[in-house]
Design an enzyme around this catalytic site. Structure first.
Site, PDB file in Angstrom:
ATOM      1  N   THR A 262      29.077  59.584  43.548  1.00 17.63           N
ATOM      2  CA  THR A 262      28.584  60.939  43.741  1.00 17.63           C
ATOM      3  C   THR A 262      27.086  61.037  43.496  1.00 17.63           C
ATOM      4  O   THR A 262      26.538  60.354  42.622  1.00 17.63           O
ATOM      5  CB  THR A 262      29.304  61.917  42.793  1.00 17.63           C
ATOM      6  OG1 THR A 262      28.647  63.194  42.826  1.00 17.63           O
ATOM      7  CG2 THR A 262      29.294  61.419  41.359  1.00 17.63           C
TER       8      THR A 262
ATOM      9  N   TYR B 148      32.460  64.400  34.684  1.00 13.64           N
ATOM     10  CA  TYR B 148      32.791  63.841  36.002  1.00 13.64           C
ATOM     11  C   TYR B 148      31.733  62.840  36.445  1.00 13.64           C
ATOM     12  O   TYR B 148      32.026  61.690  36.789  1.00 13.64           O
ATOM     13  CB  TYR B 148      32.934  64.953  37.034  1.00 13.64           C
ATOM     14  CG  TYR B 148      32.850  64.454  38.459  1.00 13.64           C
ATOM     15  CD1 TYR B 148      33.809  63.576  38.966  1.00 13.64           C
ATOM     16  CD2 TYR B 148      31.800  64.842  39.296  1.00 13.64           C
ATOM     17  CE1 TYR B 148      33.726  63.093  40.266  1.00 13.64           C
ATOM     18  CE2 TYR B 148      31.714  64.373  40.597  1.00 13.64           C
ATOM     19  CZ  TYR B 148      32.679  63.496  41.068  1.00 13.64           C
ATOM     20  OH  TYR B 148      32.580  63.021  42.358  1.00 13.64           O
TER      21      TYR B 148
END
Length: 246
Positions: free
Chosen positions: A51, A74
């Site tokens: 990401t 995350y």
């Protein structure tokens, strides 16, 4: 998995705000799951979906050399998974390529925590409204899921056992207000927005420099903002009479 030539690892827990509530679950899935998968491999190519949120926020487009500074459990779990596959490649066990995905959209996504999905669902009348935190000027980099699929193919072809590479995958910077305007233009419907105070620490801009991936031959063809919105609208299968305006 001796008969497997390559693995593209897409599985993850991927909701930023949720990760603050249960960080252990995010590490268990995103790091532990990657570790378990690597244990089953020897001599294969391994592509990890990571990401763009692993980076330290910056007003400038982010390159693969930009500083990593995860701001959520995350993102931190994905950064740890990146390190894990890179070390496995350095040992010669696998070849690794990490693709740092920015905001993927346009394929009929059903996760209405994501801005384009939520805005389109509001226009379709399948969710009651949309909350926007701040003034709507926060910019993110969007990329069509079809172009992401192509990126994985291009990156896989360049991956070799014993090597480790990282590529950004992003294409179209747009603000939340830009998304709302695009949804209204494509659907002919305004999005019902409730404006809320900005979330402390919210990143104002997160844009990708994808030059390294483009140098391999990747050319995004479907990532104009209106095309992403249009494909999400069509894939959401609205009821008769709710088709996109022409």
């Amino acid at each position: 998995m001796p008969d497997v030539d390559a693995v593209i690892h897409l599985a993850a827990a991927a909701r930023v705000r949720e990760s603050f509530v249960d960080p252990l679950a995010y590490y268990e899935t995103n790091v532990g799951g990657t570790l378990n998968l690597l244990k089953a491999l020897e001599g294969q190519r391994f592509l990890l979906a990571s990401t763009g949120t692993v980076y330290r926020p910056s007003d400038a487009p982010l390159t693969e050399e930009s500083v990593r500074e995860p701001t959520s459990p995350y993102a931190a779990s994905k950064a740890a998974a990146e390190d894990l596959v890179a070390w496995a490649a350095r040992s010669g066990q696998v070849g690794s390529t990490t693709l740092r995905l920015f905001n993927v959209a346009g394929g009929g996504d059903t996760d209405t925590t994501r801005v384009i999905t939520r805005a389109v669902a509001c226009a379709a009348g399948t969710v009651p409204g949309m909350e926007v935190y701040g003034d709507g000027t926060a910019v993110r980099d969007f990329v069509h899921v079809r172009d992401v699929a192509t990126a994985f193919v291009v990156a896989l072809e360049a991956c070799e056992v014993g090597t480790s590479s990282v590529y950004n995958v992003g294409c179209t910077p747009a603000s939340v207000r830009d998304v709302l305007d695009a949804v209204a233009a494509v659907t002919g419907r305004a999005v019902d927005v409730s404006w809320k105070p900005a979330v402390p620490g919210e990143v104002p801009s997160l844009r990708a420099d994808a030059s390294r991936l483009r140098a391999l031959g990747w050319e995004p063809r479907s990532s104009a903002l209106k095309e992403i919105v249009r494909d999400q609208w069509l894939a959401s299968a609205p009821a008769p009479g709710r088709g996109p305006s022409r």
